[in-house]
Design a protein around this motif. Sequence first.
Motif, PDB file in Angstrom:
ATOM      1  N   THR A  86      18.275   5.200  46.885  1.00  0.00           N
ATOM      2  CA  THR A  86      17.776   6.574  46.851  1.00  0.00           C
ATOM      3  C   THR A  86      16.467   6.669  46.083  1.00  0.00           C
ATOM      4  O   THR A  86      15.488   7.285  46.557  1.00  0.00           O
ATOM      5  N   VAL A  87      16.421   6.068  44.899  1.00  0.00           N
ATOM      6  CA  VAL A  87      15.188   6.109  44.108  1.00  0.00           C
ATOM      7  C   VAL A  87      14.057   5.388  44.841  1.00  0.00           C
ATOM      8  O   VAL A  87      12.907   5.868  44.877  1.00  0.00           O
ATOM      9  N   GLY A  88      14.356   4.234  45.435  1.00  0.00           N
ATOM     10  CA  GLY A  88      13.317   3.509  46.161  1.00  0.00           C
ATOM     11  C   GLY A  88      12.790   4.280  47.356  1.00  0.00           C
ATOM     12  O   GLY A  88      11.569   4.346  47.576  1.00  0.00           O
ATOM     13  N   CYS A  89      13.673   4.867  48.131  1.00  0.00           N
ATOM     14  CA  CYS A  89      13.226   5.637  49.303  1.00  0.00           C
ATOM     15  C   CYS A  89      12.432   6.876  48.892  1.00  0.00           C
ATOM     16  O   CYS A  89      11.403   7.210  49.501  1.00  0.00           O
ATOM     17  N   ASP A  90      12.898   7.571  47.838  1.00  0.00           N
ATOM     18  CA  ASP A  90      12.172   8.762  47.387  1.00  0.00           C
ATOM     19  C   ASP A  90      10.787   8.399  46.876  1.00  0.00           C
ATOM     20  O   ASP A  90       9.792   9.100  47.166  1.00  0.00           O
ATOM     21  N   ALA A  91      10.675   7.311  46.106  1.00  0.00           N
ATOM     22  CA  ALA A  91       9.364   6.896  45.601  1.00  0.00           C
ATOM     23  C   ALA A  91       8.426   6.512  46.738  1.00  0.00           C
ATOM     24  O   ALA A  91       7.229   6.860  46.725  1.00  0.00           O
ATOM     25  N   GLU A  92       8.963   5.831  47.755  1.00  0.00           N
ATOM     26  CA  GLU A  92       8.116   5.422  48.876  1.00  0.00           C
ATOM     27  C   GLU A  92       7.651   6.625  49.688  1.00  0.00           C
ATOM     28  O   GLU A  92       6.474   6.715  50.098  1.00  0.00           O
ATOM     29  N   VAL A  93       8.533   7.576  49.904  1.00  0.00           N
ATOM     30  CA  VAL A  93       8.150   8.763  50.669  1.00  0.00           C
ATOM     31  C   VAL A  93       7.134   9.597  49.897  1.00  0.00           C
ATOM     32  O   VAL A  93       6.149  10.114  50.473  1.00  0.00           O
ATOM     33  N   LEU A  94       7.320   9.752  48.589  1.00  0.00           N
ATOM     34  CA  LEU A  94       6.352  10.497  47.782  1.00  0.00           C
ATOM     35  C   LEU A  94       4.992   9.819  47.765  1.00  0.00           C
ATOM     36  O   LEU A  94       3.930  10.485  47.777  1.00  0.00           O
ATOM     37  N   TYR A  95       4.985   8.503  47.737  1.00  0.00           N
ATOM     38  CA  TYR A  95       3.714   7.774  47.772  1.00  0.00           C
ATOM     39  C   TYR A  95       3.001   7.967  49.115  1.00  0.00           C
ATOM     40  O   TYR A  95       1.779   8.165  49.154  1.00  0.00           O
ATOM     41  N   LEU A  96       3.751   7.929  50.208  1.00  0.00           N
ATOM     42  CA  LEU A  96       3.128   8.098  51.519  1.00  0.00           C
ATOM     43  C   LEU A  96       2.600   9.512  51.721  1.00  0.00           C
ATOM     44  O   LEU A  96       1.556   9.715  52.368  1.00  0.00           O
ATOM     45  N   VAL A  97       3.266  10.511  51.173  1.00  0.00           N
ATOM     46  CA  VAL A  97       2.878  11.900  51.425  1.00  0.00           C
ATOM     47  C   VAL A  97       1.859  12.399  50.406  1.00  0.00           C
ATOM     48  O   VAL A  97       0.847  13.030  50.773  1.00  0.00           O
ATOM     49  N   TYR A  98       2.091  12.127  49.105  1.00  0.00           N
ATOM     50  CA  TYR A  98       1.252  12.714  48.064  1.00  0.00           C
ATOM     51  C   TYR A  98       0.410  11.697  47.305  1.00  0.00           C
ATOM     52  O   TYR A  98      -0.425  12.093  46.483  1.00  0.00           O
ATOM     53  N   GLY A  99       0.654  10.405  47.482  1.00  0.00           N
ATOM     54  CA  GLY A  99      -0.135   9.413  46.794  1.00  0.00           C
ATOM     55  C   GLY A  99       0.557   8.876  45.558  1.00  0.00           C
ATOM     56  O   GLY A  99       1.745   9.119  45.297  1.00  0.00           O
ATOM     57  N   GLN A 100      -0.264   8.144  44.740  1.00  0.00           N
ATOM     58  CA  GLN A 100       0.288   7.424  43.605  1.00  0.00           C
ATOM     59  C   GLN A 100       0.748   8.348  42.484  1.00  0.00           C
ATOM     60  O   GLN A 100       1.615   7.999  41.687  1.00  0.00           O
ATOM     61  N   GLU A 101       0.199   9.555  42.396  1.00  0.00           N
ATOM     62  CA  GLU A 101       0.456  10.413  41.247  1.00  0.00           C
ATOM     63  C   GLU A 101       1.934  10.778  41.113  1.00  0.00           C
ATOM     64  O   GLU A 101       2.502  10.713  40.020  1.00  0.00           O
ATOM     65  N   LEU A 102       2.569  11.154  42.211  1.00  0.00           N
ATOM     66  CA  LEU A 102       3.966  11.569  42.151  1.00  0.00           C
ATOM     67  C   LEU A 102       4.947  10.406  42.264  1.00  0.00           C
ATOM     68  O   LEU A 102       6.155  10.608  42.117  1.00  0.00           O
ATOM     69  N   ALA A 103       4.455   9.205  42.537  1.00  0.00           N
ATOM     70  CA  ALA A 103       5.339   8.055  42.694  1.00  0.00           C
ATOM     71  C   ALA A 103       5.336   7.139  41.489  1.00  0.00           C
ATOM     72  O   ALA A 103       5.904   6.043  41.541  1.00  0.00           O
ATOM     73  N   ARG A 104       4.700   7.556  40.379  1.00  0.00           N
ATOM     74  CA  ARG A 104       4.634   6.685  39.203  1.00  0.00           C
ATOM     75  C   ARG A 104       5.998   6.627  38.504  1.00  0.00           C
ATOM     76  O   ARG A 104       6.818   7.544  38.602  1.00  0.00           O
ATOM     77  N   VAL A 105       6.202   5.529  37.770  1.00  0.00           N
ATOM     78  CA  VAL A 105       7.454   5.301  37.062  1.00  0.00           C
ATOM     79  C   VAL A 105       7.369   5.942  35.680  1.00  0.00           C
ATOM     80  O   VAL A 105       6.371   5.761  34.967  1.00  0.00           O
ATOM     81  N   PRO A 106       8.382   6.704  35.254  1.00  0.00           N
ATOM     82  CA  PRO A 106       8.331   7.328  33.930  1.00  0.00           C
ATOM     83  C   PRO A 106       8.322   6.283  32.824  1.00  0.00           C
ATOM     84  O   PRO A 106       8.758   5.136  32.996  1.00  0.00           O
TER      85      PRO A 106
ATOM     86  N   VAL B  14      22.690  10.511  53.052  1.00  0.00           N
ATOM     87  CA  VAL B  14      22.238  10.724  51.676  1.00  0.00           C
ATOM     88  C   VAL B  14      20.770  10.343  51.521  1.00  0.00           C
ATOM     89  O   VAL B  14      19.970  11.084  50.903  1.00  0.00           O
ATOM     90  N   LEU B  15      20.368   9.216  52.062  1.00  0.00           N
ATOM     91  CA  LEU B  15      18.966   8.797  51.960  1.00  0.00           C
ATOM     92  C   LEU B  15      18.036   9.778  52.666  1.00  0.00           C
ATOM     93  O   LEU B  15      16.954  10.114  52.155  1.00  0.00           O
ATOM     94  N   LEU B  16      18.442  10.275  53.821  1.00  0.00           N
ATOM     95  CA  LEU B  16      17.603  11.222  54.555  1.00  0.00           C
ATOM     96  C   LEU B  16      17.462  12.543  53.807  1.00  0.00           C
ATOM     97  O   LEU B  16      16.351  13.077  53.651  1.00  0.00           O
ATOM     98  N   VAL B  17      18.576  13.068  53.319  1.00  0.00           N
ATOM     99  CA  VAL B  17      18.524  14.335  52.578  1.00  0.00           C
ATOM    100  C   VAL B  17      17.726  14.172  51.288  1.00  0.00           C
ATOM    101  O   VAL B  17      16.941  15.068  50.901  1.00  0.00           O
ATOM    102  N   SER B  18      17.889  13.058  50.612  1.00  0.00           N
ATOM    103  CA  SER B  18      17.144  12.825  49.377  1.00  0.00           C
ATOM    104  C   SER B  18      15.650  12.752  49.641  1.00  0.00           C
ATOM    105  O   SER B  18      14.842  13.324  48.878  1.00  0.00           O
ATOM    106  N   ALA B  19      15.253  12.056  50.677  1.00  0.00           N
ATOM    107  CA  ALA B  19      13.827  11.945  50.991  1.00  0.00           C
ATOM    108  C   ALA B  19      13.222  13.309  51.322  1.00  0.00           C
ATOM    109  O   ALA B  19      12.134  13.664  50.837  1.00  0.00           O
ATOM    110  N   VAL B  20      13.914  14.092  52.139  1.00  0.00           N
ATOM    111  CA  VAL B  20      13.401  15.419  52.496  1.00  0.00           C
ATOM    112  C   VAL B  20      13.331  16.315  51.261  1.00  0.00           C
ATOM    113  O   VAL B  20      12.349  17.054  51.045  1.00  0.00           O
TER     114      VAL B  20
END
Length: 718
Positions: free
Chosen positions: A578-598, A490-496
């Motif tokens: 899941t939320v933590g892994c997705d936020a970390e992967v988005l930060y590593l790939v695209y930066g702070q913009e897509l990893a911000r908290v709503p 689940v974590l792998l599929v969510s991150a991808v």
Amino acid sequence: MIQAYGLTSDSRKALPPAVDDVSFEAHAGRVTVLLGAPGAGKTTVLRLLLGLQQGRGLACFRGRPLHRVAHPSREVGVLLGDVPGHPARTVRGHLRMLCAAAGVSVRRADEVLEVVGLVGLRDERLGGLSRGMDRRLGLACALLADPHTLVLDEPADGLSGRESRWLHGMLRAHARQGGTVLTTTADPKEAARVADRVLALEGGRLVADQEAAEFARTRLRPRVAVRTPHALRLAAQLTREARAAQRSVEVVQEGGNRLSVYGSSCADVGETAFRHGILVHQLADETGDMGPGADGRVVVSRTVENRTVESGAAQNTVPGGEAVRNPVAVTAVDVTAEGAAGDTGEPPTRSASATEGAPSAGSPPAVASPEHSTPSGPTPSAPTLSDPAPSGSSPAGPTLSGPELSHPALSSPHPADRAVETDGPCPEPDAEPAAVPPSPRRTADRPADDLPALPPPLCVRSAPSPLRPLRYEVRRATGISTGFLTGAAVLLVSAVTAVVLGGMGHTAQARLLTAWPVQLPLPPAALGAGLLGALAFGDEFRHPALAADRGTVPRRLGVLTAKLLVAAVTAVTLAFLTVGCDAEVLYLVYGQELARVPADWMSLGVSWLGLVVGCAWAGVLAAGVFRSTTAGLAAVLAVPVVVVPAVQKALESASVRTAAGFSMRLRETLLVQWPFGGGRYVDAAARVLGQPVGGAMALSLAALLCAYLLTTLRGRVR
């Protein structure tokens, strides 16, 4: 002590019952064996005894029926068939899980592993155990709660001689410590070797109840096993000397160079071989089977009343001038005649295949000698296993005939069990003494008014519930790697999925962090939580470790509560990861913009947790109702695909009011100020329920919970 009275299985359609009026006693400190061919009703007797099958009769363990024993696993240890455990679970993990179910210390698992000799294999998977190791594990499961009684169905089936001897030694040791052992077998020699008392079943009826020594003397035949390369020559010499000495001797060719000599001794056979210069490779006394020729072996010769009876067509001449038949063409025959007295001065035997008592029903029928036979007269047959027990058998145990059998309330307990605290005698609450009914064959010619009342019905006993359900569920969930592998997937599929959605753009921040595309009905985390919830009950039905038989699973509210609690904790953990892994992967790939908290993270977080936990609970309840993991996962998918559109359509109608301002109106109604800003949480929960997905999930959970309660109550009423 086990007391069984009038056990009778329910007949189906016009077929006779598989077990008819079986009554016996198995005393403490003794090994009792139910002997019978396959299909004789041994397993059915055990299932009726344990309350696993519908029928009639009474069954008491140390004076109490099993349904009146507080903890049945501490009174009776059961092994029916293979060990019903998940093949990926380790030996030690399986026993530790059962320790929680039986309410004993976890140290007991290591103790029984040492007793049965599986310490070196405690980390072995159940699916990789051999037949002998599986039998050892089954015995360990039966001994886990230190029961007084062991009930085992053919425990030595398929084992080697060494494993069988070990198993029989364990049963004998349990009996020596004061326990009761009841086991079944289809091998009469094994029964004579292991048991203190043998109960013979044939066609679902008890036909003999004897001490083991008496059984071996009257039902089995001693023999001399001989191995020699000159089998035919030795058989001819033994036949000649037996005829000269007027002794009843029977020589049976077992196959190849082996002979079985009935009615002789090692000394006589050895002296005959020595006098005629015949080489012998083996010469040993053995306990024979239920009669020569019963298992397809060929009878070389039989000597009765100074005559040699031979069968077959072709003859071979061997040194010494003795002619014998070709063993390939020989078939089993018998002679009924009055033989002459032997060397011991005993009276002559009735036939060559009947010494003392009756041989097995598998023995060949006796054929009258030519001078006494008539073409039209019936062929006399040798006694069979269904003949009454000889008068020399022990009088211990209940009378086998129905009308003379007294009610268990009138019988006194065994001396070894008098110190046991009981809840009263075994009969039903009406306590009306009733004799066990005879079978219809014995009462066909009796008036209906003279027939005794039927024995009370035997109701199917529900599966035992874990005494420590939460501990049991935690060990069940963590004992195999399925949950951990599902979480990692689940974590792998969510991150991808989050990375792909971030690159495509036009995805809301909340859906991006949860990796929930618009095209999918549920995010990967919700599907994984639903799958883990469905496995919580699906594995119970697929691998029922708690039930003595395969199929019944405890469905009490304590078990359900434990499964819902463990599933909720697992779902919340999976949602946060899941939320933590997705936020970390988005930060590593695209930066702070897509990893911000709503900004509205609190209400979104409550909705997210409610969705994942609701999917997990839906999987648990659906798998418990439909008894399948696949059905549980299908019910989870049915919520967004079927239920959500129906709820949306209902919300769009004009008659439906919105839940906005629910917290304020509730506060005004209760005249209470919510502490610590609790009104915000109430308002967030109301908004979640007002959403289509939240309302659909709540509706599905309510329906599944009602269905579960209805099926549970229906099972208890039955």
